[in-house]
Design a protein around this motif. Structure first.
Motif: not given
Length: 455
Positions: A76-86, A388-396
């Motif tokens: 969620x945060x990667x799409x909102x505030x950026x990949x690097x900060x997360x 999308x990637x984070x949600x899939x990983x979380x469900x995994x």
């Protein structure tokens, strides 16, 4: 495709990409070490702290509880505030919590700290692949991301070596290995300060000047020593640019379950759930299962070490196949072959049979992950790629949470046959989902996939 995307696509594989691979790969190495070393710590804690099978199962699931929430937050945060900060924040959280978990003497406090460490590790694992894949051209993206995931294997092998040589050799060996897995992360955190933000993400947020600055630096890095860049293909720039609208959290999640994306999202959820459940039902419990099957702790750790070493060719063979036969075919093939090996392990009787089936199962399940990590970021558009990637990983991670607990209940009544028969069925489910619900991505730019398959 935008001009910026065309510039990324023309870049040959260079020293810049090798540094990305090393920095992202070392992160996966330490994530894997942290998760895997618990399998070697649990048999000791069971004796030292007098824990029951259910308590051991809960402890084995602690990392994955943290992984679940970490992956959700990172996406969620990667799409909102950026990949690097997360990524940088996640690494710091993991490092601090993991260090403190090696200092405690109470199983409930240990459980809490392992959950927090899992949060950091899960957040980092979920963001690295979608983040770094956005720097890479389509012609080697599958191999790059598969090789990136291959660094997990080095972490698992390192954890097995630590478990084999250090845990049985010292009364506080389990604390020592936890400290060893956490301390080098401090160096990685310092090194990663040089990583830029994803230019594709910056462009999707309307921050074109920043994205162009990063692309200029990438191109200058390649041209050092007099190397020339290939000419831009004007045809590649003819497609319409991606949407410039900035997303909101609820809007991004709504996008994942709307239109064509609901099929893709569901496929990734089933794919991640099946491989993660199967993987951790095997690797988290295998040392303890071997001990309960009559082996000494030292012999069980030795067998586990050999099975962990089989991960390395598993990952990198699949990374190579990602570009030869495609991500879908790689994932499905390795899942099916892994299911056959799990079925074989269910009916083994001798130590040699356990070793052979375990090595093959390790090879194919880890090869599956090389396909999964390459495939998942590709099937989502830039604006929701991390979500999308984070949600899939979380469900995994739900599979990672439930698998050790279920094994704790199933093994006493159904034995090896029950545990690995269940693993086979779950792998077959995942293979079916990828076969019938997936989309082709090999040899296609991220923008082309989004435009033709998902719009």
């Amino acid at each position: 495709m935008t001009m910026l995307s065309a510039r990324i696509e023309r870049l040959p594989f260079s020293g810049f990409h090798r540094r990305l691979l090393m920095m992202g790969g070392l992160g996966y190495t330490f994530d894997a070490m942290d998760a895997a070393v618990i399998a070697f710590v649990l048999p000791v804690l069971r004796t030292d702290w007098g824990l029951s099978s259910v308590q051991i199962g809960v402890l084995a699931s602690a990392n994955f509880i943290g992984f679940f929430f970490g992956a959700l937050a990172a996406g969620a945060c990667g799409d909102l505030i950026g990949r690097r900060k997360v990524m940088m924040s996640a690494l710091a959280i993991y490092c601090v919590a993991s260090l403190f978990s090696g200092m405690v003497n109470d199983w409930t406090l240990f459980l809490a700290l392992r959950i927090v460490a899992g949060f950091g590790a899960g957040a980092e694992s979920a963001i690295i692949a979608p983040y770094l894949s956005e720097f890479v051209a389509r012609r080697y993206r599958g191999t790059f991301t598969g090789a990136l995931a291959g660094f997990f294997s080095f972490g698992f092998v390192a954890a097995a070596l630590l478990g084999y040589f250090i845990v049985p050799a010292h009364p506080q060996g389990w604390r020592i290995v936890i400290f060893i897995t956490a301390l080098p992360v401090v160096l990685l955190l310092w090194w990663r300060r040089a990583l830029p933000e994803s230019p594709r993400w910056l462009e999707s947020q309307g921050r074109q000047a920043e994205a162009d600055t990063i692309m200029d630096a990438m191109e200058a890095d390649h041209m050092q020593g007099g190397r020339a860049l290939p000419a831009l293909n004007a045809q590649d720039v003819a497609a319409p640019p991606p949407s410039m609208s900035q997303g909101k959290l609820l809007k991004n999640y709504a996008t994942l379950v709307s239109g064509k994306l609901i099929r893709i999202s569901s496929m990734t959820w089933l794919m991640w759930l099946s491989i993660t459940f199967s993987y951790y039902s095997f690797f988290t419990w295998i040392p303890s299962l071997l001990i309960q099957n009559g082996m000494t702790i030292t012999k069980s750790f030795g067998y586990s070490l050999v099975m962990y070493i089989a991960q390395i060719p598993g990952y990198f063979s699949a990374a190579w196949l990602n570009e030869r036969i495609g991500r879908q075919a790689t994932i499905v093939s390795y899942m099916l072959l892994g299911g056959l090996c799990a079925l074989g392990l269910a009916f083994t009787h001798s130590d040699a049979q356990i070793m052979a089936a375990g090595v093959l199962l390790s090879f194919f399940m880890n090869g599956t992950y090389a396909g999964v990590y390459a495939y998942t970021p590709e099937v989502f558009p830039t604006q929701v790629r991390a979500t999308g990637s984070g949600l899939a990983s979380a469900i995994g991670r739900i599979g990672g949470i439930t698998a050790p607990i279920l094994v704790g209940f199933i093994y006493p009544t159904a034995g090896f046959a029950g545990v690995f028969g269940m693993t086979t069925a779950v792998l077959l489910l995942g293979a079916a989902a990828v076969t019938f619900m997936g989309i082709p991505t090999r040899g296609r730019s991220l923008e082309d996939i989004a435009a033709s398959e998902l719009s």
